[in-house]
Design a protein around this motif. Sequence first.
Motif, short mmCIF file in Angstrom:
data_model
loop_
_atom_site.label_atom_id
_atom_site.label_comp_id
_atom_site.label_asym_id
_atom_site.label_seq_id
_atom_site.Cartn_x
_atom_site.Cartn_y
_atom_site.Cartn_z
N GLY A 1 -3.23 5.62 4.46
CA GLY A 1 -2.09 4.70 4.41
C GLY A 1 -1.23 4.86 5.66
N LEU B 1 1.31 4.15 -3.03
CA LEU B 1 1.03 5.57 -2.73
C LEU B 1 2.32 6.39 -2.81
CD1 LEU B 1 -1.30 5.78 0.37
CD2 LEU B 1 -1.58 6.99 -1.78
N LEU C 1 -5.65 9.77 0.82
CA LEU C 1 -5.19 8.38 0.73
C LEU C 1 -3.88 8.21 1.52
CD1 LEU C 1 -5.91 7.48 -3.02
CD2 LEU C 1 -7.22 6.84 -1.01
N THR D 1 0.84 -1.21 0.00
CA THR D 1 0.00 0.00 0.00
C THR D 1 0.87 1.26 0.00
OG1 THR D 1 -1.53 -1.24 1.36
CG2 THR D 1 -1.92 1.11 1.20
N VAL E 1 -7.33 2.23 -0.24
CA VAL E 1 -6.25 2.96 -0.93
C VAL E 1 -5.97 2.35 -2.31
CG1 VAL E 1 -3.78 3.46 -0.87
CG2 VAL E 1 -5.15 3.78 1.18
#
Lengths: 246, 274
Positions: free
Chosen positions: B191, B35, B187, B31, B149
């Motif tokens: 995260g 990101l 997001l 994740t 996410v």
Amino acid sequence: MFALLPTLPYASPEKPGCGGIAILATTLTARARADGPAAFRDASFEIPCGCRAALIGPNGSGKSTLLRVLAGLTPAESGTVLIGDSSPRTGRRHIAYLSQRPHLTAYFPLKLRRLVQMGTYAHHGWLEECFHGDHAVDLALERMGLTDLADRAVHTLSGGQLQRGLIARAIVQGAEILLLDEPYAALDQSSREIIDRFLFSQRQHFTVLMATHDPADLARFDRVLEMRNHTVITQKACEGHDHRHA
Amino acid sequence: MTTAMLETLREPLGEPFFVRALTAVVISGVTCACLGAYVVLRRMAFVSTALTHSILPGVVAAMLLGWSPYLGALGAALLTAAGAAWLASRRDTSEDSAVGVMLSVMFAAGIALMQQANSWRDFAGLLFGSVVSVGPEDLIVIGLTAAVVLIGLRLLHKELELASFDEEYAHLLGARPGLMRVVLLALVALGAVSCVRLVGALLTTALFVIPAATGVLLGRTLPQVMAWGSACAVAGGVVGLYLSYYFPAVPSGAGIVLCCALPYLAARLIAPRR
């Protein structure tokens, strides 16, 4: 996943047709920066559909600001602009604008083919993946002489190759009005010839407004707009080229 | 030799806490790396540091009030993002200094709240991470935030890529680059909340930046950057976890971050110069 989702366009659909006039500005005033002086005042002019128009004037005369106002990127302070039948705003798929110095993120991991494919986003919307458009991308790359560079990283391209890539993106977008801010600055002869061949081909049905500093260039244009004394003066008018919008 | 190595790998897997920690590290690693690709390419490392550090007062306040620490963390991160955006909305304040103000204020508030709680030791795990204390309910939160996410990144991939590469063209097409920035900040906040348990508020930003920076050195497209970043985060996370299992003197959070830095250094040495 995408097939199940609704189609949401980036902007509301545009009215079709331009009624013979591609760009119509009436007593237009705008500033380059919100806290700066007016770049031009009470500018009025029109550009017929299919016309190749040049925009001339010294540095700082407001050429870039005028192009940005027409593209809908900078708001006008007063006056009206009609692009086709409606006022400029973003989300207009038939306008392409090429900045003098494109503000692209440095070292972004992107191949030239993907850059050109971004032109197809204009015909998609939110929550929609674009897997198609490959043929249009190939054709646009070929017309700009970039087929061999399709898989090159964008940050490794020369200034001229990048400029041609951005025009290929406008071709894929299907833009009918091209607003170009000194596209020949820092171009070598071969890049210039490729772009020239495309822009001045009689077979092309689009309208061009190009900021330029080259006096030798002007003979090729149907219409010349000059930025002088903070306004716009039309020096040479054409009747438009309806055949280009057949 | 091989048998001994296999046994070394297999032994911790008999411990339920280790399996939970391993699962959490893999999910959060992927994740954060995905990101992080945007964080690194858009030069948002400082914003991500502010969001992750500001989790501290949120969690402490939530604990004092008896609320869920995850809600407190998310609220504090979102408050930081909104506060920085509001401060930077004035022409005479740069985004850099707005973020700096919010980071300092939130972190100082966290320290003041910790003093109120009269127990610094309880918050050591929050500051430095405590991967061994990941419980089943933490795994659910980590899994849910990761799903939100990753689905968000997938659905908005072309808009996020376009807005990150050429903001003006995104604006011209109507693809709302300003909105995309807000979505990305939200997001990142989500995260950060999911991995604060693993590496702590002070080191969470490392999971966003180091694997993605490795990916940028090795990948030629955005999906490749995310894939390399994920591989680096997962490898670093798993090795770091084993390291802290066999050498308890190495805290798990620090072990994970240090092991993520090794592939970065290797990539830095072998990646072609651009």
